[in-house]
Design a protein around this motif. Sequence first.
Motif, mmCIF file in Angstrom:
data_model
loop_
_atom_site.group_PDB
_atom_site.id
_atom_site.type_symbol
_atom_site.label_atom_id
_atom_site.label_comp_id
_atom_site.label_asym_id
_atom_site.label_seq_id
_atom_site.Cartn_x
_atom_site.Cartn_y
_atom_site.Cartn_z
ATOM 1 N N HIS A 145 0.847 -1.188 0.000
ATOM 2 C CA HIS A 145 0.000 0.000 0.000
ATOM 3 C C HIS A 145 0.883 1.238 0.000
ATOM 4 O O HIS A 145 2.072 1.190 0.323
ATOM 5 N N ILE A 146 0.287 2.349 -0.391
ATOM 6 C CA ILE A 146 0.973 3.641 -0.430
ATOM 7 C C ILE A 146 0.341 4.550 0.606
ATOM 8 O O ILE A 146 -0.891 4.628 0.706
ATOM 9 N N GLU A 147 1.185 5.226 1.389
ATOM 10 C CA GLU A 147 0.707 6.175 2.390
ATOM 11 C C GLU A 147 1.057 7.595 1.952
ATOM 12 O O GLU A 147 2.160 7.850 1.455
ATOM 13 N N ILE A 148 0.104 8.499 2.142
ATOM 14 C CA ILE A 148 0.289 9.921 1.830
ATOM 15 C C ILE A 148 0.285 10.683 3.151
ATOM 16 O O ILE A 148 -0.688 10.621 3.910
ATOM 17 N N ASP A 149 1.367 11.401 3.424
ATOM 18 C CA ASP A 149 1.533 12.098 4.698
ATOM 19 C C ASP A 149 0.937 13.502 4.613
ATOM 20 O O ASP A 149 1.480 14.386 3.944
ATOM 21 N N SER A 150 -0.177 13.714 5.309
ATOM 22 C CA SER A 150 -0.874 15.000 5.236
ATOM 23 C C SER A 150 -0.087 16.122 5.915
ATOM 24 O O SER A 150 -0.176 17.285 5.507
ATOM 25 N N LEU A 205 3.255 16.417 6.031
ATOM 26 C CA LEU A 205 4.313 16.825 5.107
ATOM 27 C C LEU A 205 3.743 17.581 3.908
ATOM 28 O O LEU A 205 4.368 18.509 3.392
ATOM 29 N N PHE A 206 2.548 17.192 3.470
ATOM 30 C CA PHE A 206 1.911 17.941 2.380
ATOM 31 C C PHE A 206 1.664 19.388 2.788
ATOM 32 O O PHE A 206 1.928 20.324 2.021
ATOM 33 N N LYS A 207 1.159 19.585 3.990
ATOM 34 C CA LYS A 207 0.904 20.939 4.479
ATOM 35 C C LYS A 207 2.206 21.750 4.529
ATOM 36 O O LYS A 207 2.221 22.937 4.187
ATOM 37 N N LYS A 208 3.291 21.106 4.923
ATOM 38 C CA LYS A 208 4.596 21.766 4.963
ATOM 39 C C LYS A 208 5.039 22.177 3.558
ATOM 40 O O LYS A 208 5.476 23.323 3.331
ATOM 41 N N ASN A 209 4.937 21.266 2.594
ATOM 42 C CA ASN A 209 5.316 21.584 1.218
ATOM 43 C C ASN A 209 4.469 22.708 0.650
ATOM 44 O O ASN A 209 4.973 23.620 -0.023
ATOM 45 N N LEU A 210 3.166 22.650 0.920
ATOM 46 C CA LEU A 210 2.256 23.661 0.405
ATOM 47 C C LEU A 210 2.578 25.032 0.981
ATOM 48 O O LEU A 210 2.527 26.052 0.272
ATOM 49 N N GLY A 211 2.944 25.079 2.255
ATOM 50 C CA GLY A 211 3.330 26.349 2.862
ATOM 51 C C GLY A 211 4.538 26.951 2.174
ATOM 52 O O GLY A 211 4.597 28.169 1.927
ATOM 53 N N PHE A 212 5.519 26.109 1.841
ATOM 54 C CA PHE A 212 6.702 26.587 1.121
ATOM 55 C C PHE A 212 6.319 27.152 -0.239
ATOM 56 O O PHE A 212 6.776 28.235 -0.640
ATOM 57 N N HIS A 264 0.134 9.573 -6.675
ATOM 58 C CA HIS A 264 -0.333 9.646 -5.289
ATOM 59 C C HIS A 264 -1.821 9.312 -5.155
ATOM 60 O O HIS A 264 -2.291 9.075 -4.035
ATOM 61 N N GLY A 265 -2.540 9.309 -6.272
ATOM 62 C CA GLY A 265 -3.951 8.963 -6.250
ATOM 63 C C GLY A 265 -4.854 10.188 -6.251
ATOM 64 O O GLY A 265 -4.901 10.920 -5.261
ATOM 65 N N ILE A 266 -5.570 10.413 -7.342
ATOM 66 C CA ILE A 266 -6.495 11.550 -7.426
ATOM 67 C C ILE A 266 -7.570 11.449 -6.346
ATOM 68 O O ILE A 266 -7.916 12.431 -5.695
ATOM 69 N N GLU A 267 -8.080 10.251 -6.144
ATOM 70 C CA GLU A 267 -9.154 10.039 -5.158
ATOM 71 C C GLU A 267 -8.736 10.485 -3.763
ATOM 72 O O GLU A 267 -9.546 11.028 -3.005
ATOM 73 N N GLN A 268 -7.487 10.273 -3.417
ATOM 74 C CA GLN A 268 -7.004 10.632 -2.085
ATOM 75 C C GLN A 268 -6.462 12.062 -2.044
ATOM 76 O O GLN A 268 -6.641 12.777 -1.054
ATOM 77 N N PHE A 269 -5.799 12.475 -3.123
ATOM 78 C CA PHE A 269 -5.086 13.747 -3.082
ATOM 79 C C PHE A 269 -6.024 14.952 -3.181
ATOM 80 O O PHE A 269 -5.803 15.968 -2.507
ATOM 81 N N VAL A 270 -7.063 14.873 -3.996
ATOM 82 C CA VAL A 270 -7.939 16.039 -4.186
ATOM 83 C C VAL A 270 -8.604 16.466 -2.874
ATOM 84 O O VAL A 270 -8.543 17.648 -2.506
ATOM 85 N N ALA A 293 -5.951 18.146 -0.730
ATOM 86 C CA ALA A 293 -5.613 19.492 -1.198
ATOM 87 C C ALA A 293 -6.732 20.477 -0.895
ATOM 88 O O ALA A 293 -6.478 21.619 -0.476
ATOM 89 N N GLU A 294 -7.970 20.053 -1.087
ATOM 90 C CA GLU A 294 -9.105 20.930 -0.787
ATOM 91 C C GLU A 294 -9.139 21.297 0.695
ATOM 92 O O GLU A 294 -9.479 22.433 1.052
ATOM 93 N N SER A 295 -8.764 20.358 1.551
ATOM 94 C CA SER A 295 -8.781 20.630 2.991
ATOM 95 C C SER A 295 -7.763 21.694 3.374
ATOM 96 O O SER A 295 -7.874 22.306 4.440
ATOM 97 N N GLU A 296 -6.769 21.929 2.500
ATOM 98 C CA GLU A 296 -5.767 22.960 2.735
ATOM 99 C C GLU A 296 -6.017 24.205 1.886
ATOM 100 O O GLU A 296 -5.139 25.037 1.716
ATOM 101 N N GLY A 297 -7.234 24.324 1.353
ATOM 102 C CA GLY A 297 -7.633 25.558 0.686
ATOM 103 C C GLY A 297 -7.365 25.629 -0.801
ATOM 104 O O GLY A 297 -7.587 26.685 -1.418
ATOM 105 N N ILE A 298 -6.904 24.549 -1.428
ATOM 106 C CA ILE A 298 -6.709 24.556 -2.883
ATOM 107 C C ILE A 298 -8.056 24.346 -3.558
ATOM 108 O O ILE A 298 -8.789 23.414 -3.236
#
Length: 385
Positions: free
Chosen positions: A9-14, A16-23, A45-51, A54-59
Amino acid sequence: MNPLSKSSHIEIDSVLFKKNLGFIRRQLNEGVELSAVIKGNAYGHGIEQFVPLAESEGIKHFSVYGIEEALAFHDVASVESELMIMGYIARENLEWIIVNGYSFFIYDLFQLKEAIEVAKECGMSAKVHIEVETGMNRTGIEENCFVDLIDLLRRESDHLHLSGCCTHLAGSESISNYSRIEQQIIRFKKYLRQFDSAGISFDKKHIACSAALMRYPHTQFDMVRVGILLYGFWPNRETLISYMTKNLVIDDPLTSILSWKSKVMTIKHVEPGEYVGYGTCFLANRKTVVAIVPVGYAYGYARSLSNHGHLLIHGKRVTVIGTVNMNMLAVDVTEIQDIKHDDEAVVIGFQGDNRITVASFGEASSQLNYELLARLPHNIPRIVK
């Protein structure tokens, strides 16, 4: 079925995503919109999981290549989010796109005429981004077509909403392309003046990708199309070195948000002089403990990693031995104490103090980050943590 019961399985770290997005947001000029590029199944990373993440962080703006990704986006996105389709669209798919209010690139006059015809059939306006050719010589309307283009845009204005004017830069990650990129920027500005003189205006002008955002910040215009940076990767090492040199920093501000994990499925004890796996690819020269892990080239683990790829087990780096099979591989775990069934095996990511990066994994298999990520099969479960 619980995703953790699958072979990997693949894990997506939310976090670390928030950190990258802030940069990334700190690089944006005031008022510039960020469009999250989610082509290639969100770079693996998976559209189903990533969208939703990303929306939860205001994208609220996303970009895909074609209809398959648009459909995947449509299934999980909120109604407030916008979608821009940057690539090929068959005529039979235009009605669905127009009716759903999604925007799309227009890269030649044939396609523009098709869009107008379908928009008329729908009784709606097609939201279009006029892509102009500035030197990439791939897709984009050439300057010698501008007279006809402007005529069509004026004449069919009731059926067109000019969401944007754009182009694609031909390799902004490399200094070797500097002159070519600067000429593209000059041409794009010239074309904008031509449209303006003809009384044609666009909601947004956009040309910058991840590399251009970092190396040509003056190309931000109204929107930037950011992909690889969001996932914690640089377009290439040159781009990272350029950023670090310019800003006098020694630490990479980005971190990969993806981990790929599996488990030990069985353990073998091999005597000296015996071969492991198919053929004579690996000959044991000592008593060897072998762990079999259910990951192979059918899942994106390249066959070229036979005999020199690495995994992490018990926090230690272990070497792939023998030929990588379609559905499994073998690793030498002789030095690991108390190895047992179902122990975690990390293909990409952290375990203890060690880490296998996508970059090191890709370099070992002669694949670009982009290529390796996009080739991760869709049927590997993705989990946001």
